[in-house]
Write a protein that holds these residues in place. Structure first.
Motif, mmCIF file in Angstrom:
data_model
loop_
_atom_site.group_PDB
_atom_site.id
_atom_site.type_symbol
_atom_site.label_atom_id
_atom_site.label_comp_id
_atom_site.label_asym_id
_atom_site.label_seq_id
_atom_site.Cartn_x
_atom_site.Cartn_y
_atom_site.Cartn_z
ATOM 1 N N LEU A 133 0.824 -1.203 0.000
ATOM 2 C CA LEU A 133 0.000 0.000 0.000
ATOM 3 C C LEU A 133 0.861 1.258 0.000
ATOM 4 O O LEU A 133 0.573 2.221 -0.729
ATOM 5 C CB LEU A 133 -0.924 -0.009 1.216
ATOM 6 C CG LEU A 133 -1.877 1.177 1.362
ATOM 7 C CD1 LEU A 133 -2.822 1.258 0.169
ATOM 8 C CD2 LEU A 133 -2.666 1.075 2.667
ATOM 9 N N LEU A 134 1.921 1.261 0.786
ATOM 10 C CA LEU A 134 2.817 2.414 0.824
ATOM 11 C C LEU A 134 3.516 2.609 -0.512
ATOM 12 O O LEU A 134 3.660 3.742 -0.994
ATOM 13 C CB LEU A 134 3.854 2.238 1.941
ATOM 14 C CG LEU A 134 4.911 3.349 2.057
ATOM 15 C CD1 LEU A 134 4.247 4.694 2.302
ATOM 16 C CD2 LEU A 134 5.904 3.024 3.162
ATOM 17 N N ALA A 135 3.938 1.519 -1.143
ATOM 18 C CA ALA A 135 4.606 1.619 -2.448
ATOM 19 C C ALA A 135 3.673 2.231 -3.494
ATOM 20 O O ALA A 135 4.072 3.110 -4.265
ATOM 21 C CB ALA A 135 5.077 0.235 -2.896
ATOM 22 N N VAL A 136 2.425 1.779 -3.497
ATOM 23 C CA VAL A 136 1.445 2.326 -4.448
ATOM 24 C C VAL A 136 1.179 3.798 -4.147
ATOM 25 O O VAL A 136 1.083 4.628 -5.066
ATOM 26 C CB VAL A 136 0.138 1.508 -4.397
ATOM 27 C CG1 VAL A 136 -0.937 2.156 -5.255
ATOM 28 C CG2 VAL A 136 0.387 0.082 -4.871
ATOM 29 N N ALA A 137 1.055 4.151 -2.871
ATOM 30 C CA ALA A 137 0.818 5.542 -2.493
ATOM 31 C C ALA A 137 1.968 6.446 -2.925
ATOM 32 O O ALA A 137 1.748 7.559 -3.422
ATOM 33 C CB ALA A 137 0.605 5.641 -0.979
ATOM 34 N N CYS A 138 3.192 5.972 -2.770
ATOM 35 C CA CYS A 138 4.360 6.750 -3.201
ATOM 36 C C CYS A 138 4.362 6.928 -4.721
ATOM 37 O O CYS A 138 4.712 8.003 -5.234
ATOM 38 C CB CYS A 138 5.635 6.062 -2.742
ATOM 39 S SG CYS A 138 5.902 6.107 -0.953
ATOM 40 N N LEU A 139 3.981 5.880 -5.428
ATOM 41 C CA LEU A 139 3.902 5.971 -6.889
ATOM 42 C C LEU A 139 2.866 7.013 -7.306
ATOM 43 O O LEU A 139 3.107 7.821 -8.215
ATOM 44 C CB LEU A 139 3.557 4.609 -7.478
ATOM 45 C CG LEU A 139 3.390 4.544 -9.006
ATOM 46 C CD1 LEU A 139 4.684 4.927 -9.698
ATOM 47 C CD2 LEU A 139 2.937 3.150 -9.429
ATOM 48 N N VAL A 140 1.713 7.012 -6.647
ATOM 49 C CA VAL A 140 0.661 7.990 -6.959
ATOM 50 C C VAL A 140 1.134 9.406 -6.653
ATOM 51 O O VAL A 140 0.911 10.336 -7.446
ATOM 52 C CB VAL A 140 -0.619 7.654 -6.176
ATOM 53 C CG1 VAL A 140 -1.663 8.759 -6.341
ATOM 54 C CG2 VAL A 140 -1.195 6.321 -6.636
ATOM 55 N N SER A 141 1.790 9.597 -5.506
ATOM 56 C CA SER A 141 2.301 10.924 -5.146
ATOM 57 C C SER A 141 3.302 11.430 -6.173
ATOM 58 O O SER A 141 3.242 12.593 -6.615
ATOM 59 C CB SER A 141 2.963 10.880 -3.765
ATOM 60 O OG SER A 141 2.019 10.650 -2.750
#
Length: 212
Positions: free
Chosen positions: A51-59
């Protein structure tokens, strides 16, 4: 006297062996591998990591692709903005939503302090090492004066990044605080959404409720 010597030697030998055994035991305990956590915790950790990896990608994508369409100084500055947004997202990723929300307030408060000071400075003066030192000191002082002493380190770090980046792009350097504020806001927003999803959607699936 003579009879006591062998006995003392035996006692010393036994004491040495016992001490050596304790030292060996301590060394073994020091290098002993920790036990693996329960499977439920491992699954939760894996889910949080994804989830954190996906959130960083979105940011990063929102900052470098979407925000750059509104205003872009250079590709290098866009990449820096993406990095700054990712840092804000990681900063918010905590074990509970309340802690993530508190981290969001902390991050935005520190960024706003840095934004006000750096904008006031760069609007009239160019980069100087003395200016950097004074602004970092003021960032710490203002954070304490507004009642947020825990944000002083983040405010000082943010000020340092903004001023140093402004020295690399001296043309319209006053825009750097505005851009970094926008980057932080994007990272904080994505981080809060990710924290909410983790609490409401992801963790209940990978970590079922304990039976009463």
């Amino acid at each position: 006297m003579a009879a006591d010597l062998p006995r003392s030697g035996v006692v010393m030998s036994v004491s040495s062996s016992v001490s050596g055994g304790r030292v060996s035991k301590l060394k073994l305990e020091r290098f002993r591998l920790p036990a693996l956590p329960p499977r439920a915790e491992v699954r939760a950790a894996v889910a949080d990591s994804i989830l954190l990896a996906v959130a960083c990608l979105v940011s990063y994508w929102l900052t470098t692709r979407v925000l750059s369409l509104v205003y872009s100084v250079s590709k290098g500055d866009d990449a820096l903005g993406g990095m700054w947004a990712v840092i804000a997202t990681v900063f918010l990723f905590r074990e509970s939503y309340n802690k993530s929300l508190a981290a969001a307030v902390s991050r935005m408060a520190a960024t706003l302090v840095s934004f006000a000071l750096c904008l006031a400075y760069l609007a009239f003066l160019p980069f100087h090492s003395w200016g950097l030192a004074i602004l970092v000191g003021l960032s710490v002082l203002v954070a304490v004066l507004i009642g947020r002493p825990g944000d002083e380190i983040t405010a000082g770090i943010t000020t340092t990044v903004v001023i140093v980046v402004a020295s690399l792009s001296p043309h319209d350097a006053w825009r750097q605080p505005i851009l970094r504020l926008a980057d932080t806001a994007i990272g904080v927003a994505v981080g809060l959404v990710a924290a909410w999803l983790g609490l409401r959607a992801v963790r209940p699936l990978v970590r079922p409720p304990e039976s009463p």
